[in-house]
Design a protein around this motif. Structure first.
Motif, PDB file in Angstrom:
ATOM      1  N   ASN A  41      -3.966  -3.993   3.196  1.00 13.97           N
ATOM      2  CA  ASN A  41      -4.312  -2.593   3.498  1.00 13.97           C
ATOM      3  C   ASN A  41      -4.693  -1.832   2.237  1.00 13.97           C
ATOM      4  O   ASN A  41      -5.676  -1.090   2.224  1.00 13.97           O
ATOM      5  N   LYS A  44      -8.165  -3.051   1.076  1.00 18.54           N
ATOM      6  CA  LYS A  44      -9.272  -2.631   1.942  1.00 18.54           C
ATOM      7  C   LYS A  44      -9.513  -1.126   1.858  1.00 18.54           C
ATOM      8  O   LYS A  44     -10.650  -0.681   1.815  1.00 18.54           O
ATOM      9  N   ASN A  45      -8.445  -0.341   1.862  1.00 26.92           N
ATOM     10  CA  ASN A  45      -8.584   1.112   1.880  1.00 26.92           C
ATOM     11  C   ASN A  45      -8.832   1.693   0.504  1.00 26.92           C
ATOM     12  O   ASN A  45      -9.521   2.693   0.369  1.00 26.92           O
TER      13      ASN A  45
END
Length: 117
Positions: A41, A44-45
């Motif tokens: 996460n 990706k973010n």
């Protein structure tokens, strides 16, 4: 003519030794992926900071890659994983520093793993 036990066992042991792989990679891609799964996460973010689970996994991976061969294996695994998750480049570059470690290889789709020593 009666054969002694060592004479019977020797060929069997030799065959078994030939069937055992000569070398086995100390690190497997499944180990790399498992260690860095908590980082997905964040990668990706690209916002915030990595979780403690992410840093723990990265630190574990860092401590496992002790040889050039291990580091190149980690690199290849990270490169493949990066192609699958398409990480935010800034977050991927910041991950080691954010966790206070140096990874054996950058999390990148374009790294040349043959140059990792």
């Amino acid at each position: 003519m009666k054969l002694s036990t060592p004479a019977v066992l020797a060929p069997t042991i030799l065959v078994l030794l030939l069937l055992i792989p000569a070398t086995e990679a100390a690190i497997k891609c499944s180990d790399v992926v498992k260690a860095l799964t908590p980082c997905v996460n964040y990668l990706k973010n690209g916002n915030g900071t990595p979780t403690s689970a992410c840093c723990n996994g990265a630190n574990k991976l860092n401590s496992l890659a002790t040889t050039s061969s291990d580091r190149q294996t980690v690199c290849s695994c990270l490169k493949t994983a990066a192609q699958n998750i398409n990480p935010n480049d800034a977050a991927a570059k910041a991950l080691p520093g954010s966790c206070g470690i140096t990874l054996p290889s950058p999390v990148s789709k374009t790294v040349d793993c043959s140059k990792i020593s």
